[in-house]
Design a protein around this motif. Structure first.
Motif, mmCIF file in Angstrom:
data_model
loop_
_atom_site.group_PDB
_atom_site.id
_atom_site.type_symbol
_atom_site.label_atom_id
_atom_site.label_comp_id
_atom_site.label_asym_id
_atom_site.label_seq_id
_atom_site.Cartn_x
_atom_site.Cartn_y
_atom_site.Cartn_z
ATOM 1 N N THR A 98 -7.367 -3.961 -1.456
ATOM 2 C CA THR A 98 -6.735 -5.288 -1.452
ATOM 3 C C THR A 98 -7.002 -6.012 -2.768
ATOM 4 O O THR A 98 -6.138 -6.737 -3.260
ATOM 5 N N LYS A 99 -8.164 -5.798 -3.365
ATOM 6 C CA LYS A 99 -8.459 -6.412 -4.663
ATOM 7 C C LYS A 99 -7.474 -5.915 -5.715
ATOM 8 O O LYS A 99 -6.936 -6.696 -6.498
ATOM 9 N N THR A 100 -7.229 -4.610 -5.714
ATOM 10 C CA THR A 100 -6.282 -4.027 -6.659
ATOM 11 C C THR A 100 -4.876 -4.571 -6.415
ATOM 12 O O THR A 100 -4.178 -4.954 -7.362
ATOM 13 N N PHE B 145 0.838 -1.194 0.000
ATOM 14 C CA PHE B 145 0.000 0.000 0.000
ATOM 15 C C PHE B 145 0.871 1.242 0.000
ATOM 16 O O PHE B 145 1.884 1.302 0.690
ATOM 17 N N SER B 146 0.475 2.236 -0.774
ATOM 18 C CA SER B 146 1.183 3.516 -0.765
ATOM 19 C C SER B 146 0.816 4.263 0.514
ATOM 20 O O SER B 146 -0.182 3.953 1.177
ATOM 21 N N ILE C 122 -2.406 -6.891 -8.937
ATOM 22 C CA ILE C 122 -1.027 -6.508 -9.273
ATOM 23 C C ILE C 122 -0.060 -7.629 -8.907
ATOM 24 O O ILE C 122 0.814 -8.002 -9.700
ATOM 25 N N LEU C 123 -0.217 -8.177 -7.712
ATOM 26 C CA LEU C 123 0.662 -9.271 -7.274
ATOM 27 C C LEU C 123 0.493 -10.505 -8.148
ATOM 28 O O LEU C 123 1.472 -11.184 -8.472
ATOM 29 N N HIS D 156 -15.269 -1.521 2.837
ATOM 30 C CA HIS D 156 -15.360 -1.506 1.370
ATOM 31 C C HIS D 156 -14.106 -0.893 0.753
ATOM 32 O O HIS D 156 -13.582 -1.408 -0.242
ATOM 33 N N ALA D 157 -13.624 0.183 1.349
ATOM 34 C CA ALA D 157 -12.402 0.816 0.843
ATOM 35 C C ALA D 157 -11.231 -0.151 0.941
ATOM 36 O O ALA D 157 -10.431 -0.279 0.010
ATOM 37 N N MET D 158 -11.125 -0.844 2.065
ATOM 38 C CA MET D 158 -10.034 -1.800 2.260
ATOM 39 C C MET D 158 -10.160 -2.958 1.271
ATOM 40 O O MET D 158 -9.157 -3.390 0.685
#
Length: 130
Positions: free
Chosen positions: A91-93, A62-63, A97-98, A85-87
């Protein structure tokens, strides 16, 4: 009545194995807000927990801006659902990426295996031709 636990910048830096400059940077970014005792920064339990969350967020990719967004949601006293929801979105994003990085690594490892095998084959041919 017990006195609230406080920490110095040096104590937190040592505990989290980071520099005091890093902690001051996190303050500048609005992630920590220590009290003051004269010129001395005084960190409380909330600051220590936030620092721990910043470090965990960094480890998860996370940035600092993303971490600040989560802190701001928490501080705004919005309901837990908005925070969750924000978390979940973040985490989905990160997971996507991972996953892409993992696929890229697998591809590179396969290519590396092929290069190594070609080198071994050519070495074997050179040895045979002697």
């Amino acid at each position: 009545m017990s006195e609230q636990q406080t920490y110095t910048i040096g104590e937190l830096a040592k505990e989290f194995d980071i520099t005091t400059r890093t902690i001051r940077f996190y303050e500048e970014q609005g992630l920590l807000s220590p009290g003051r005792n004269g010129q001395t920064r005084v960190y409380d339990k909330k600051d220590r927990v936030r620092l721990k969350l910043v470090m965990r967020g960094k480890r998860l990719g996370f940035s600092l801006a993303e971490t600040k967004t989560l802190f701001d949601l928490y501080d705004s006293n919005q309901n837990s659902a908005a925070q969750l929801h924000a978390m979940l979105d973040m985490t989905k994003t990160k997971r996507a990426i991972l996953q892409q990085q993992l696929e890229d690594i697998r591809l590179l490892m396969t290519e590396m295996d092929e290069v190594e095998q070609r080198c071994r084959d050519e070495l074997a041919e050179l040895e045979e031709s002697k």
